[in-house]
Design an enzyme around this catalytic site. Structure first.
Site, short mmCIF file in Angstrom:
data_model
loop_
_atom_site.label_atom_id
_atom_site.label_comp_id
_atom_site.label_asym_id
_atom_site.label_seq_id
_atom_site.Cartn_x
_atom_site.Cartn_y
_atom_site.Cartn_z
N GLU A 44 0.90 -1.27 -0.12
CA GLU A 44 -0.08 0.17 0.08
C GLU A 44 0.91 1.18 0.05
OE1 GLU A 44 -2.76 -0.71 3.37
OE2 GLU A 44 -3.83 -2.12 2.06
N GLU A 55 -2.14 -10.23 -6.00
CA GLU A 55 -2.04 -11.13 -7.02
C GLU A 55 -1.41 -10.48 -8.48
OE1 GLU A 55 -4.61 -10.27 -5.04
OE2 GLU A 55 -6.19 -11.26 -5.10
N1 THU Z 1 -6.23 -6.94 -1.90
C1 THU Z 1 -5.47 -7.51 -2.48
O1 THU Z 1 -4.22 -7.48 -2.36
N2 THU Z 1 -6.05 -8.57 -3.33
C2 THU Z 1 -7.27 -8.70 -3.34
O2 THU Z 1 -7.74 -9.48 -4.29
C3 THU Z 1 -8.36 -8.14 -2.50
C4 THU Z 1 -7.46 -6.47 -2.17
C5 THU Z 1 -5.58 -5.66 -1.00
C6 THU Z 1 -5.80 -4.36 -1.68
C7 THU Z 1 -5.47 -3.34 -0.32
O3 THU Z 1 -4.27 -3.41 -0.05
C8 THU Z 1 -6.15 -4.40 0.70
O4 THU Z 1 -6.06 -5.61 0.14
C9 THU Z 1 -7.65 -3.81 0.96
O5 THU Z 1 -8.49 -3.63 -0.11
#
Ligand code: THU
Length: 132
Positions: A44, A55
């Site tokens: 993030e 992913e």
């Molecule tokens: N997130 C993922 O890494 N993969 C997903 O398929 C769902 C969401 C992450 C994005 C963000 O850092 C956190 O989860 C909350 O949305």
């Protein structure tokens, strides 16, 4: 790599996730046809849209290494429900591997496996685009 090993690789990536804003770690392990595995975690940023999902982190790493022959991906989260891929990640998976098997894990490591075709029915791809 066995199915259980692939799932363990995704779970191990949960500890690498950089999630100071959502506190929602995700780990991914992407397997190629010859068994090569690329891993990823979500990363993030204070400018929220600059972050990336686990992913896509794994997929882009694989593409940068010259690989696109993806067979299956395991996705780990720490939630009660299975960690399903977001819509953008589904679209990116479709670009390279429409036949991909998607293994979604919950906090206990239990799985729900689905074909990408079920997660993204009637998806858009390059065949819709004009040839030139
Ligand atoms: N997130 C993922 O890494 N993969 C997903 O398929 C769902 C969401 C992450 C994005 C963000 O850092 C956190 O989860 C909350 O949305």
């Amino acid at each position: 790599m066995t199915r259980e090993e692939l799932k363990a690789a995704a779970i191990a990536m949960l500890d690498r996730a950089y999630v100071p804003y959502s506190h929602f770690p995700v780990g991914a392990a992407l397997e190629c046809a010859d068994g090569t595995v690329f891993t990823g975690c979500n990363v993030e940023n204070a400018v929220y849209p600059a972050g990336i999902c686990a992913e896509r982190n794994a997929i882009f790493h694989a593409v940068a290494e010259g690989r696109t022959d993806f067979v299956r991906i395991a996705i780990a989260g720490r939630s009660e429900d299975y960690c399903f891929p977001c819509g953008i990640c589904r679209q990116v998976m479709k670009e390279f591997a429409p036949e991909l098997e998607v293994i979604c894990l919950n906090k206990d490591g239990q799985e729900l496996a689905l074909p990408l075709k079920e997660l993204l029915p009637h998806g858009f791809d390059s065949t819709f685009l004009p040839k030139e």
